[in-house]
Scaffold this active site. Structure first.
Site, PDB file in Angstrom:
ATOM      1  N   ASP A  32       0.839  -1.185   0.000  1.00  0.00           N
ATOM      2  CA  ASP A  32       0.000   0.000   0.000  1.00  0.00           C
ATOM      3  C   ASP A  32       0.887   1.252   0.000  1.00  0.00           C
ATOM      4  O   ASP A  32       1.891   1.283  -0.710  1.00  0.00           O
ATOM      5  CB  ASP A  32      -0.952  -0.018   1.198  1.00  0.00           C
ATOM      6  CG  ASP A  32      -2.318   0.524   0.853  1.00  0.00           C
ATOM      7  OD1 ASP A  32      -2.421   1.750   0.679  1.00  0.00           O
ATOM      8  OD2 ASP A  32      -3.272  -0.259   0.752  1.00  0.00           O
ATOM      9  N   HIS A  71      -3.793   5.745   3.454  1.00  0.00           N
ATOM     10  CA  HIS A  71      -4.473   4.531   3.027  1.00  0.00           C
ATOM     11  C   HIS A  71      -3.818   3.286   3.614  1.00  0.00           C
ATOM     12  O   HIS A  71      -4.487   2.398   4.158  1.00  0.00           O
ATOM     13  CB  HIS A  71      -4.497   4.447   1.502  1.00  0.00           C
ATOM     14  CG  HIS A  71      -5.486   3.456   0.972  1.00  0.00           C
ATOM     15  ND1 HIS A  71      -5.171   2.145   0.726  1.00  0.00           N
ATOM     16  CD2 HIS A  71      -6.793   3.601   0.643  1.00  0.00           C
ATOM     17  CE1 HIS A  71      -6.238   1.510   0.263  1.00  0.00           C
ATOM     18  NE2 HIS A  71      -7.232   2.370   0.201  1.00  0.00           N
ATOM     19  N   SER A 110     -11.678  -1.896  -0.722  1.00  0.00           N
ATOM     20  CA  SER A 110     -10.330  -1.893  -0.156  1.00  0.00           C
ATOM     21  C   SER A 110     -10.379  -1.850   1.362  1.00  0.00           C
ATOM     22  O   SER A 110      -9.373  -2.060   2.022  1.00  0.00           O
ATOM     23  CB  SER A 110      -9.515  -0.697  -0.667  1.00  0.00           C
ATOM     24  OG  SER A 110      -9.944   0.499  -0.080  1.00  0.00           O
TER      25      SER A 110
END
Length: 946
Positions: free
Chosen positions: A212, A243, A409
């Site tokens: 990520d 994120h 996600s």
């Protein structure tokens, strides 16, 4: 040195070594890397080798074969990242444009080189805003050919309101009620994680790789950050976007407000995206190799895209799972559209995760199946594998505190956290002998709770059930199984579309594609032939032809059932039930002596009816469809700016599923043709339905259709699309990633090919791009980037309306700015009886396609079917004012739409030239070695059904 593998003694020779051949302006090395000043006329490639070696050995080999860099037009780039300590399967090289054709071809012919591909860049937003972009057009493209990563999560507040984003096409199983108000319950408690924590299972000694945006070393929410690695060109290990931190928090956070599932899991943060949300194939390949070399147990990738033909990426995922890394990936945020699965979550060896809300409704954003690798000749697999909560989930902020996000996600790390928790349940001494990508998926899908309402292509096996999966793993013994394990025509809506249409004699084969999960070993085989074992004598009326994996690798394979009712069952009505048995075996495990084997069972319950009359049977032409990938196939509606690609499969059960349901409700039986027009018996069908087709037709197909219509009484319906050469040329754009021009291989439909097919009937479409509203008999309709009819026989009925002609505007990147533009009278609908048969043509398919539908035209299709199948003439469609006593022909029709396609068009896949190298137009064959690789997988799966 041979390929590293924990199962090296049984691993087939399917792994490749990779050299990324770099293009200076796009590949930007970190400050810690060797800094190179490269010319603007160079670009990136990926060159895959046949075995693993040290990077310097690969460099020496290329220098020996090609001569040292510099004046030779190429240059090796050192990659100083953590993977450098291990043998690698790729390096990075710069090739100058002036030498690229010669050098790429020469490198591809080297004995140790497997193939050459572009080092693609991935530029996508990690945070989805939930809305539709107003930017785009041909001048500003957000999605483009090549590797694409779709947005995977978004802030929960203010998006996907109670009416949903995709209002006109929302699926019936999508929740449209009031947004749930709640006190942000812990997602861990919703799955009962506390029960396992109380038993001492907390994810300890499980190595979790998070691919990520990174994480900060001193983050207070994590007790066990083992390693942070940076694979980008930025000199930082920190997460500056949030994120990666959020994903890690869902998996292993310990803050009381946003608990993770496995707080003692060892976190390995792989920073593969820059702050600008950019990544490269070579970065992923290096990071994947490092994950293999350092023995990761679980890997979460919350990012994906529609390009399942990025072979270096796809095959590296196979290699990861072959090395016993359990990979979890988000299925995508392109729902509620069907056929929108993202890669790598659509791969059978990966656990693909969809999203639900806290009311157990499928989230509107969650992508739907089926998989589209197998189309147009086969049938897709069931995906997602499971669904998990993905709306309003709490996770960690960048520095401290918690926030809420939504998206698949978010659902993906929910499952990844559960997987880490379940891995820790198995004692370390036996863990590697029991746990693998197949056995973990077996525990998840067999333990999942089936939701009432969504079908299997929306929910997979159902909602994740941690405690049931725990019970399965407690006593697990290695075995093989089939997913789904049941196909039941009497169980609706879960077994849609099969439960929507019974089988009958004389129909095209019905294909059901199931996945074999082999927990016994990374490699497996099917012993003998699968067998059909009916429960009683009547079951012998069902004939099944099987296609299946020659080698089950890695951990998974496929078995496709091609089912037909025998002719002697033409009057049978009832249910056929029985089992398909498949014997699977694997080589002995390390230290073992005997083969592992067991029998997999797929239970069938098939509803059968007497063969319906010809007038009720419709044949859908799937064979002549082409989609993205492997080519730049543009969208059908040019009004849509945020998605330039036609990638949803164009199948009855993907983006035409609403039309399929409507036809079934109207009493029609719809079959799928996956072969040329020469391969069906026209006497069995009332109508052949041709919608939005991009491929060409054999001369033999054209001649047969003429005979079928004129002498056999077959009805034909054509729903076409735009095709304008000027617009197609202007739609092309320069891709900074590959430093190449990308040109559509066809228009919305292949009008030149359709005109060839319709020429014997005196019918042809033109090259206008028409937009506007019109009304027939009080039914208001929207015409979205449709084409016009320019040739039609006398005696037929032709309907014309006033539309904006956007042909010139679209060519100038100004599609929607039609204000002040004069409308032109254009023919769009024609119906004619020719000898024994009947034909109807219409210039726009968007009103049947759920992808970007504004208004449907199902009412029109039903009236047209009345005519083509039963010669029932609607008084409005067949009014005297619409009748043409003499043939119509517009002489100003552009020549290029009456003959064969131009250089930018795709050619027929059999017997004619195939042109898709690098997705470029014919005049720009930049990557000649890419073509074979791009076509290998679609050809393979088309033949095998995998």
């Amino acid at each position: 040195m041979t390929v590293r593998s924990r199962q090296s003694q049984t691993l087939p020779v399917l792994l490749a070594v990779v050299v990324a051949v770099s293009v200076a302006p796009v590949f930007r090395t970190r400050p810690s890397l060797e800094t190179l000043t490269l010319a603007d006329d160079s670009r990136n490639y990926v060159v895959r080798f046949r075995d693993y070696r040290r990077a310097e050995d690969h460099r020496s080999y290329l220098e020996e074969e090609l001569g040292s860099g510099g004046g030779g037009g190429w240059r090796w780039i050192e990659r100083r990242n953590p993977a450098l300590a291990f043998p690698t399967d790729f390096g990075v090289v710069s090739i100058e444009d002036r030498r690229r054709t010669v050098l790429v071809e020469r490198i591809g012919r080297l004995g140790l080189v497997r193939d050459v591909t572009v080092d693609s860049s991935y530029t996508r937003g990690l945070f989805f805003d939930g809305g539709r972009s107003e930017n785009g057009g041909f001048g500003r493209v957000e999605k483009r050919p090549g590797k694409i990563f779709t947005s995977m999560s978004f802030e929960s507040e203010g998006v996907f309101d109670s009416e949903g984003v995709f209002d006109s096409i929302v699926n019936s199983s999508t929740h449209r009620g009031r947004k749930l108000t709640m006190d942000r319950s812990q997602v861990t408690s919703m799955f009962g994680a506390e029960r396992l924590w109380s038993k001492g299972y907390t994810g300890a000694r499980v190595k979790m790789a998070i691919f990520d945006t990174g994480i900060r070393a001193d983050h207070p929410h994590f007790r066990n950050i083992k390693e942070r690695t940076n694979w980008t060109n930025e000199d930082t290990l920190n997460d500056n976007l949030g994120h990666g931190t959020f994903v890690a928090g869902v998996i292993a956070g310990e803050d009381a407000e946003c608990l993770g599932f496995a707080p003692d899991t060892e976190i390995y943060a792989f920073r593969v995206f820059t702050d600008a949300q950019v990544s490269y194939t070579s970065w992923f390949l290096d990071a994947f190799n490092y994950a293999i070399a350092t023995d990761m147990d679980v890997l979460n990738l919350s990012i994906g895209g529609p390009d399942y033909l990025d072979l270096p990426f796809v095959e590296k995922v196979w290699e990861l799972t072959a090395n016993n890394i359990i990979m979890v990936s988000a299925i995508g945020n392109d729902g509620p559209l069907y056929g929108t699965l993202n890669n790598p979550a659509d791969q059978s060896d990966v656990i693909g995760v969809g999203g639900i809300d806290f009311n157990d409704h499928i989230a509107s954003f969650s992508s739907r199946g089926m998989s589209t690798w197998e189309l147009p000749h086969g049938y897709g697999r069931v995906k997602p594998d499971v669904v998990a909560y993905g709306r309003d989930i709490m996770g960690s902020k960048i520095s401290s505190g918690c926030k809420s996000l939504s998206g698949t996600s978010v659902a993906s790390p929910v499952v990844a956290g559960v997987v880490c928790l379940l891995v820790s349940v198995v004692p370390e001494s036996t863990r590697k002998n029991i746990l693998n990508p197949a056995s973990m998926k077996q525990a998840l899908v067999e333990g999942a709770s089936k939701l009432y309402g969504p079908n299997m292509y929306e929910q997979g096996a159902g909602k994740l059930n941690l405690l049931e999966s725990y019970e399965i793993l407690k006593n697990y013994q290695p075995r093989a199984s089939i997913f789904p394990s049941v196909l039941d025509y009497t169980d609706c809506p879960y077994h849609w579309p099969f439960c929507r249409q019974p089988m009958y004699a004389g129909a095209m084969p019905v294909i059901f594609n199931a996945t074999i999960l082999n927990g016994m070993g990374v490699v497996g085989y099917i012993e003998g032939q699968p067998t059909w074992n009916p429960s009683d004598e009547v079951g012998n009326l069902l004939s099944i032809h099987f296609t299946y994996s020659d080698v089950i690798w890695p951990w998974t394979g496929y078995i496709a059932l091609h089912m037909q009712i025998k002719e002697e069952g033409s009057q049978f009505s009832g249910v056929i039930e029985g089992d398909v048995n498949v014997n699977v075996y694997s080589p002995p495990p390390p230290g073992g002596k005997g083969l592992r084997s067991n029998t997999c069972v797929l239970h069938l319950k098939v509803k059968v009816v007497p063969t319906p009359p010809r007038v009720k049977r419709i044949l859908w032409d799937q064979f002549h469809n082409i989609k993205y990938p492997p080519g730049y196939i543009p969208r059908d509606s040019l009004d849509v700016r945020n998605d330039i690609l036609d990638w949803h499969g164009d199948h009855l059960h993907t983006n035409f599923h609403f039309m399929f349901n409507m036809l079934r409700d109207a009493g029609y039986y719809v079959e799928t043709l996956g072969s040329p027009l020469t391969c069906f018996d026209a006497s069995r069908y009332g109508t052949l339905l041709l919608v939005d087709l991009e491929d060409e037709y054999f001369r033999e197909e054209i001649e047969k259709l003429r005979d079928d219509v004129l002498n056999g009484g077959l009805g034909v319906i054509v729903f076409a699309e735009w095709y304008n050469m000027d617009s197609m040329v202007k739609m092309r754009f320069f891709d900074d990633n590959t430093r190449s021009w990308w040109t559509p291989v066809t228009g919305g439909a292949n009008i030149p090919a359709l005109n060839e097919l319709l020429a014997p009937f005196g019918i042809a479409f033109g090259d206008k791009i028409l937009n506007g509203e019109f009304s027939i008999d009080g039914e208001q309709s929207h015409y979205a980037s449709g084409t016009n009819i320019v040739k039609f026989p006398g005696g037929g009925y032709l309907h014309s309306f006033q539309f904006h002609d956007n042909s010139e505007n679209s060519a100038n990147q100004n599609i929607l700015q039609a204000s002040g533009m004069a409308k032109v009278d254009s023919s769009i609908l024609g119906l004619v009886e020719l000898s024994a048969g009947r034909i109807a043509v219409y210039g726009d398919s968007n009103c049947l396609d759920s992808s970007h539908m504004v208004t449907n035209c199902f009412w029109l299709l039903r009236r047209i079917l009345d005519f083509t199948s039963r010669n029932i003439r609607d008084p409005v469609l067949f009014s005297d004012s619409a009748k043409k006593d003499f043939p119509m022909y517009e002489e100003n029709t552009r020549k290029n739409n009456e003959g064969n396609m131009s250089n930018t068009a795709a050619r027929n896949k059999f017997g004619r030239s195939i042109y898709f190298p690098g997705f470029h137009s014919r005049e720009e064959v930049d990557e000649p070695l890419l073509a074979a690789g791009q076509w290998f997988i679609p050809f393979f799966v088309a033949v095998t059904g995998k």
